[in-house]
Design a protein around this motif. Sequence first.
Motif, short mmCIF file in Angstrom:
data_model
loop_
_atom_site.label_atom_id
_atom_site.label_comp_id
_atom_site.label_asym_id
_atom_site.label_seq_id
_atom_site.Cartn_x
_atom_site.Cartn_y
_atom_site.Cartn_z
N ASN A 202 0.79 -1.23 0.00
CA ASN A 202 0.00 0.00 0.00
C ASN A 202 0.83 1.29 0.00
O ASN A 202 0.61 2.19 -0.81
CB ASN A 202 -0.92 -0.03 1.23
N THR A 203 1.80 1.38 0.89
CA THR A 203 2.59 2.61 0.99
C THR A 203 3.50 2.78 -0.22
O THR A 203 3.65 3.89 -0.75
CB THR A 203 3.45 2.59 2.27
N TYR A 206 1.45 4.09 -3.08
CA TYR A 206 1.23 5.55 -3.02
C TYR A 206 2.50 6.27 -3.46
O TYR A 206 2.45 7.22 -4.26
CB TYR A 206 0.87 5.97 -1.58
N ASN A 232 -5.46 5.30 -3.55
CA ASN A 232 -4.23 6.06 -3.31
C ASN A 232 -4.13 7.26 -4.25
O ASN A 232 -3.70 8.34 -3.85
CB ASN A 232 -3.01 5.15 -3.49
N LYS A 235 -6.25 10.08 -2.95
CA LYS A 235 -5.61 10.85 -1.86
C LYS A 235 -4.56 11.80 -2.45
O LYS A 235 -4.48 12.97 -2.06
CB LYS A 235 -4.93 9.90 -0.88
N ARG A 239 -4.47 15.87 -2.31
CA ARG A 239 -3.37 16.57 -1.63
C ARG A 239 -2.63 17.52 -2.57
O ARG A 239 -2.18 18.58 -2.14
CB ARG A 239 -2.38 15.55 -1.07
N GLU A 254 -13.27 2.86 -0.07
CA GLU A 254 -12.57 4.14 -0.31
C GLU A 254 -12.78 4.62 -1.74
O GLU A 254 -12.91 5.82 -1.99
CB GLU A 254 -11.08 3.99 -0.03
N SER B 172 -0.04 14.05 7.50
CA SER B 172 0.20 14.29 6.07
C SER B 172 0.70 15.72 5.82
O SER B 172 0.75 16.17 4.70
CB SER B 172 -1.08 14.03 5.29
N GLU B 244 2.31 5.40 9.14
CA GLU B 244 1.65 4.99 7.89
C GLU B 244 0.16 5.29 7.97
O GLU B 244 -0.45 5.76 7.01
CB GLU B 244 1.84 3.49 7.63
N ALA B 246 -1.27 7.54 9.83
CA ALA B 246 -1.48 8.99 9.81
C ALA B 246 -1.39 9.54 8.39
O ALA B 246 -2.16 10.41 8.01
CB ALA B 246 -0.42 9.67 10.68
N PHE B 247 -0.49 8.99 7.60
CA PHE B 247 -0.29 9.54 6.25
C PHE B 247 -1.35 9.03 5.27
O PHE B 247 -1.95 9.81 4.54
CB PHE B 247 1.11 9.19 5.74
N LEU B 248 -1.58 7.72 5.27
CA LEU B 248 -2.52 7.16 4.28
C LEU B 248 -3.97 7.21 4.76
O LEU B 248 -4.89 6.94 4.00
CB LEU B 248 -2.13 5.72 3.94
N GLN B 249 -4.16 7.53 6.02
CA GLN B 249 -5.50 7.72 6.60
C GLN B 249 -6.41 6.50 6.44
O GLN B 249 -7.62 6.62 6.34
CB GLN B 249 -6.16 8.97 6.02
N SER B 250 -5.79 5.36 6.35
CA SER B 250 -6.56 4.11 6.37
C SER B 250 -5.62 2.97 6.75
O SER B 250 -4.42 3.05 6.49
CB SER B 250 -7.22 3.83 5.01
#
Lengths: 354, 330
Positions: A202-203, A206, A232, A235, A239, A254, B172, B244, B246-250
């Motif tokens: 996931n990270t 992104y 992703n 988001k 942002r 989501e 974020s 993680e 906090a940043f990706l909010q999921s």
Amino acid sequence: MNLRTISTLLLIFVTSCKEKPSGAAAPKPETQLRLGYVLHGLSDFTHIIEQGAKDAARAENVAIDVVGPAGFAATSDAIAMFEGLVQKRVNGLVVIPMPGEVWVTPIRQATEAGIPVLTANVTSTGSAAKAWFGQGEYNSGILLANELKKFLTSQNKQEGQIIVGICAPGLSVLVDRYEGLRKGMEGTKFQVSQPFDVNTENTANYAAWENLAGANPSAVAMVGLCSMDIPNLAKLKQRTKAQWVLVGYDLGRETLDAIKAGVIQCALGQHPYLQGYLPVRSLAHHLRDKQPLPNGWVDVGVEVVTQENVATIYEREANEAKQAEWYRDYIAKNFADPAALAKPLPSRPPSRPK
Amino acid sequence: MERTLQPQTRTEPELRGWRRLQTFDEIGVIVALFSVCALLWLTAGDKFGQPGNLLQVARQASSYGIMAVGMVLLLAMGQIDLSVGSILTLVNIVSALLLREGVPMPLALVAGVAAGAVCGLLNGVLSVGLRVPSIIVTLGTMSVYRGLALVLSKATPIGNFPKNNPFFELGSANILGIPTSVWVMAAVALSGHLLLAHTAFGWRLQAIGSNTQAARFSGIPLARYQIAAMTIMGFIASLAGIMELAFLQSGSPTTGQGYELYVIASAIIGGTALAGGNGSVIGGILGALLIAVIRNGLVLLEFSAYWAAVVTGVVIISAVAIGGLVKKIQ
């Protein structure tokens, strides 16, 4: 800690972890049919398939084991699970054979052992599996391109770069989607990028999209081929206040939220519930009532979700009970007899072997 | 004319600089990092050098850079933890689930961090109690923790909780122009560096890694130190999991998948010996930055998805080789 203590603890743990088979409200006689369903991984997408499979088992009063490896596309683990179910002598098997090419032998061995095998989501061309319940990936790519063109036109964009990400490079279903997208965009002035690796984690996913956005500031659209891509991207778009058109696959919570908010323009659903429900029901009818199995491809259809129809889908996906209720009517209307709906395998990208 | 051999002499300031350089463990990774950055600067042009891009790379590195700090501590004492990625996932899911259930934010975060620390503690206790090498124990718990995350989340991302609070805004956001997670990485790195290089605890960890028998005979309680180090690792992994979230909010069950390799690679690229005995926290952070720079560069240079994997491996090996060469010359 001595050996006896460890063994006792292990035995207690294994016994307590064992899940009761689905579809069994009361103790079942020995003659009850038992089916197996092997998923290609565990995700929100396959969780809906599992729900469909278990609902079908409950409705048909058969027991079912739904298993799948924790990693994404961990083929060898999935094959080991499949072989384990063959050893367990289940009465019938459904498998998501990803990638199809490597499943030919395990499926042949199961059918030689007298166990009918059906495939779902993706097919294993050249295998002994009788039927495939899924969507045509190549055609879905073309469909996605058509939707994308509509949204770009509505924003008065006639040319520009479209960035495509692929979370598992080389995976045939994703490559088929990409090829379909390219085919659908032919004849326009838009340039479709090569499929960039955006990772399944996931990270990292992104971060990969973030890098792609930075490297292509003039892109007009972003296309994700996997379920984790568009949440992703949504988001990232919010942002960075980017203006790209966002389209992609699968209908997670989501994604639906972001479609509702107008951040994502379109997502294609693959009816995972049907991919779980229909093959299990077909196997149950075949094994118990001697009905013929579908022979060929049962197209579960592609669902185009935009801001116009997202409210309906949102309601359906609110919880498992509502989902089951919605699909009960849908199946009765559209899939009363899957065997009669079976057709030859769908078209595939010209670049890929048949 | 006959030449006479003159002994090489250096002035006192030169000698001081030379000695300092000789004890500078991170010189290898610094040279490697600068080489890759210079290469990207030349080939990718302005896109790479933009402050926004560099900060983005630093933020991306923080995901595994934070955990590399804990891994350096463990490697320095000759242990390893393969379950770090899974602990991150579990913490991520536990906190997200609690938030979804309406548990107050601070409590959900504390519970998440506690879960991570307990996972680390369990790794240590199992390894010591069963007398099984940590690599084997954590190979097992890697699967257990990831499995628990899948069970708890039903393999589904969890994002339906209120996000209008300072935690998510801060997670974020940038503080003084730098992403919050980079500040957290810096704070964890500073703490880790002080712990390893300036406390008796850190020296003993390195002593255990250098010569276990000698450490045992000198009275260092090995079991206690191993459990403590693995608990710290779990705690640090849980901080990464919270960042993680906090940043990706999921919360997502795919978060952290395969991180163990990046974390171990960061520590080793940074100069920490796989066999134990020494370690560099700063090197670990630089190693994480190097990996993030390579990933960023591959995208900027538009490498195909297939070639990207090949190039990543080649660049990492080359960078480590350059670093090794520099240290040899040093």
